[in-house]
Write an enzyme that holds these catalytic residues in place. Structure first.
Site, PDB file in Angstrom:
ATOM      1  N   ARG A  11       0.852  -1.189   0.000  1.00  0.00           N
ATOM      2  CA  ARG A  11       0.000   0.000   0.000  1.00  0.00           C
ATOM      3  C   ARG A  11       0.885   1.234   0.000  1.00  0.00           C
ATOM      4  NH1 ARG A  11      -2.795   2.960   4.796  1.00  0.00           N
ATOM      5  NH2 ARG A  11      -3.945   4.514   3.590  1.00  0.00           N
ATOM      6  N   HIS A  38      -3.048  10.895   0.855  1.00  0.00           N
ATOM      7  CA  HIS A  38      -2.523  10.666   2.210  1.00  0.00           C
ATOM      8  C   HIS A  38      -1.927  11.994   2.688  1.00  0.00           C
ATOM      9  CE1 HIS A  38      -1.070   7.248   5.017  1.00  0.00           C
ATOM     10  NE2 HIS A  38      -0.780   8.378   5.634  1.00  0.00           N
ATOM     11  N   GLU A  71      -7.542   8.272   6.290  1.00  0.00           N
ATOM     12  CA  GLU A  71      -7.858   8.914   7.561  1.00  0.00           C
ATOM     13  C   GLU A  71      -8.348  10.357   7.412  1.00  0.00           C
ATOM     14  OE1 GLU A  71      -4.680   8.495  10.381  1.00  0.00           O
ATOM     15  OE2 GLU A  71      -4.694   6.326  10.266  1.00  0.00           O
ATOM     16  N   ASN A 107      -7.537   1.529   9.884  1.00  0.00           N
ATOM     17  CA  ASN A 107      -6.237   1.737  10.540  1.00  0.00           C
ATOM     18  C   ASN A 107      -6.479   1.704  12.042  1.00  0.00           C
ATOM     19  OD1 ASN A 107      -5.276   2.194   7.992  1.00  0.00           O
ATOM     20  ND2 ASN A 107      -4.714   4.346   8.314  1.00  0.00           N
ATOM     21  N   TYR A 127      -4.547   1.668  15.883  1.00  0.00           N
ATOM     22  CA  TYR A 127      -3.311   1.780  16.658  1.00  0.00           C
ATOM     23  C   TYR A 127      -3.532   1.598  18.153  1.00  0.00           C
ATOM     24  CZ  TYR A 127      -0.875   3.144  12.467  1.00  0.00           C
ATOM     25  OH  TYR A 127      -0.313   3.111  11.221  1.00  0.00           O
ATOM     26  N   GLU A 163      -3.546  -0.301   8.082  1.00  0.00           N
ATOM     27  CA  GLU A 163      -2.379   0.097   8.881  1.00  0.00           C
ATOM     28  C   GLU A 163      -2.530  -0.465  10.283  1.00  0.00           C
ATOM     29  OE1 GLU A 163      -1.416   4.302   9.191  1.00  0.00           O
ATOM     30  OE2 GLU A 163      -1.857   4.583   7.062  1.00  0.00           O
TER      31      GLU A 163
HETATM   32  C1  FCB Z   1      -1.508   7.042  10.822  1.00  0.00           C
HETATM   33  C2  FCB Z   1      -1.077   7.589   9.481  1.00  0.00           C
HETATM   34  C3  FCB Z   1       0.255   7.095   9.005  1.00  0.00           C
HETATM   35  C4  FCB Z   1       1.257   6.949  10.154  1.00  0.00           C
HETATM   36  C5  FCB Z   1       0.649   6.208  11.310  1.00  0.00           C
HETATM   37  C6  FCB Z   1       1.589   6.000  12.477  1.00  0.00           C
HETATM   38  O1  FCB Z   1      -2.406   7.909  11.418  1.00  0.00           O
HETATM   39  O2  FCB Z   1      -2.025   7.259   8.486  1.00  0.00           O
HETATM   40  O3  FCB Z   1       0.709   7.957   8.001  1.00  0.00           O
HETATM   41  O4  FCB Z   1       1.790   8.152  10.485  1.00  0.00           O
HETATM   42  O5  FCB Z   1      -0.492   6.879  11.759  1.00  0.00           O
END
Ligand code: FCB
Length: 482
Positions: free
Chosen positions: A86, A130, A175, A304, A306, A380
């Site tokens: 990607r 992006h 995002e 995505n 985290y 992600e």
């Molecule tokens: C996300 C972004 C990516 C990267 C990660 C850690 O929010 O899409 O570009 O910075 O965080």
């Protein structure tokens, strides 16, 4: 009866055949070559030069120098054995001023990248936006202006007609929450504006741009699979106090429902429209017909993920502190009047993000239950840690391996529960420019020595290679992580 174990304990969890494994990057974070071959200026070129905006004054001028080292990076992907990569196209490379004819040299760069992937049997997964908006468009109001959605549609047409024959999977936006609420609301990201009314208008225009891109991609690319990538989270109240429950609902509204509801239900959540009713221009920019465009069918959702968050109402911060909780000093989200709480004992990454893999499972199940059963790709997931090259010349990033294992296992849990997850992309292939944190946060499974640009694969690279080969992950044990 014998208690002797006759077969070894099998801890492997196979993924369905054809599960897509990949890694992800983004143009501004890796390419460098900021002024080469006719590339125009983006809002991140401008913002990163603003004093204090980015740690250490870092910029993406050189970044990982991927523009010149593309073949080396393609070889790394081949060694890794992934089925997909990607990447994002930099709008100002293709259309330097944000409108008008294409810059052929910019398109040629992405043509070489796509060809190089195809030669190695790696499926390109192309993100159209992006975050690197051409600066001339920002000078005219950026995403707060409706006109930017038409400029985006023209740009998408240029890219789709040029690369469409060889790219099947298209992601319109990465995002949009960050572009709107961090870029125009909190000001932590480019263009660095702090105005809630503008953030809400940008939220709508980004989604409208997504809607306008869908038919363009479908008509330019026969077999196009079109989706959007959202940063979604599992946001919980710190207690069952009604104020905290309402606080978590606001965070969920801003981060999740303001995007999921229009895309999948064709309407904005009423509680959020009420919350931002006095912000100007805010959601007053919505016009008849917009939501029908935004809610057009798509082929997949990119998620995505985290970290989770636990929040309380801002009025309860002192009480929580007195009870011994670590409470964030300010509202982590634009104008939501909440505070986040640390979960005692939970590990964190170098971003200070709490690690909580099962939040990914519950998020995926919730998307399935409340929104759709379309294919989902985790576009992600990954972690920054304080990596270093040890005296033997190795980067033994065991904490990243543990993070990835836990989260991939959490994806497996979701698949076991019937969620239609079809792929997973590690963020990131390379250490890179981590936005306002500059080069200080390393997310890569490949170490980049920024002064020289040299690459060195980390232990997590080998671990991920094995995972991809076996198409399975071992059960994760996160002892002590509540
Ligand atoms: C996300 C972004 C990516 C990267 C990660 C850690 O929010 O899409 O570009 O910075 O965080």
């Amino acid at each position: 009866m014998s208690t002797t174990r006759t077969s070894p304990l099998d801890l492997t969890r196979p993924f369905p055949p054809g599960f897509l494994w990949g890694t992800a990057t983004a143009s501004y974070q890796i390419e460098g070559a900021a002024t080469e071959d006719g590339r125009g200026v983006s809002i991140w070129d401008t913002f990163s030069r603003r004093p204090g905006a980015v740690l250490h004054g870092d910029t993406g001028d050189v970044a990982c120098d991927h523009y010149h080292r593309m073949n080396q990076d393609l070889d790394l992907l081949e060694r890794l054995g992934v089925g997909a990569y990607r990447f994002s196209v930099a709008w100002p490379r293709v259309q330097p001023s944000g409108s008008g004819p294409a810059n052929q040299r910019g398109l040629d760069f992405y043509r070489r990248l796509v060809d190089g992937l195809r030669e190695r049997n790696i499926e390109p997964t192309l993100t159209l936006y992006h975050w690197d908006l051409p600066q001339p468009l920002e000078d005219r109001g950026g995403w707060c202006e409706r006109d930017t959605t038409d400029r985006f549609a023209d740009y998408v047409d240029l890219v789709a007609r040029s690369l469409g024959g060889d790219v099947e999977r298209w992601i319109t936006l990465n995002e949009p929450w960050c572009s709107s609420w961090l870029g125009y609301g909190a000001g932590y990201h480019a263009p660095g504006i702090r105005d809630i009314g503008k953030a809400a208008a940008a939220n709508h225009h980004l989604l409208l741009a997504h809607g306008k891109a869908i038919p363009i991609l479908r008509s330019a690319v026969d077999s196009a699979k079109v989706g959007i990538t959202l940063n979604l989270g599992d946001h919980r109240p710190g207690s069952d106090h009604p104020l905290d429950v309402a606080a978590a609902r606001r965070v969920d509204g801003n981060l999740n429902r303001l995007f999921l509801d229009p895309i999948f239900h064709g309407e904005y959540p009423q509680d959020m429209l009420d919350h931002y009713a006095s912000a100007q221009p805010g959601f007053s920019v919505i016009q008849d017909g917009d939501l029908a465009l935004i809610a057009q069918p798509i082929d997949f959702l990119g998620v995505n993920y985290y970290f989770p968050s636990t929040v309380i109402d801002e009025s309860r911060a002192t009480e929580a502190r007195l009870a011994g909780y670590v409470v964030a000093p300010e509202d982590p989200f634009p104008d939501l009047k909440v505070r986040s709480l640390e979960t005692p004992g939970r590990d964190k990454t170098a971003m200070d993000w709490e690690i909580h893999a099962s939040g990914l499972t519950s998020l995926l199940m919730r998307i399935r239950d409340e929104y759709h059963s379309l294919p989902i790709y985790i576009t992600e997931n990954g972690a920054a840690f304080d990596d270093y090259v040890d005296p033997n010349g190795q980067v033994l990033d065991l904490n990243r391996i543990a993070y990835l294992q836990e989260h991939i296992s959490a994806v497996h849990d979701a698949i076991d529960a019937g969620v239609n997850v079809q792929g997973y992309f590690v963020w990131s292939l390379l250490d890179n420019f981590e936005w306002s944190f500059g080069y200080s946060r390393r997310f890569g499974i490949v170490w980049v020595d920024f002064p020289t640009g040299d690459r060195l694969t980390k232990a997590s690279f080998d671990w991920y290679h094995d995972t991809v080969q076996k198409n399975s992950v071992e059960y994760a044990t996160s002892v002590g992580s509540p």
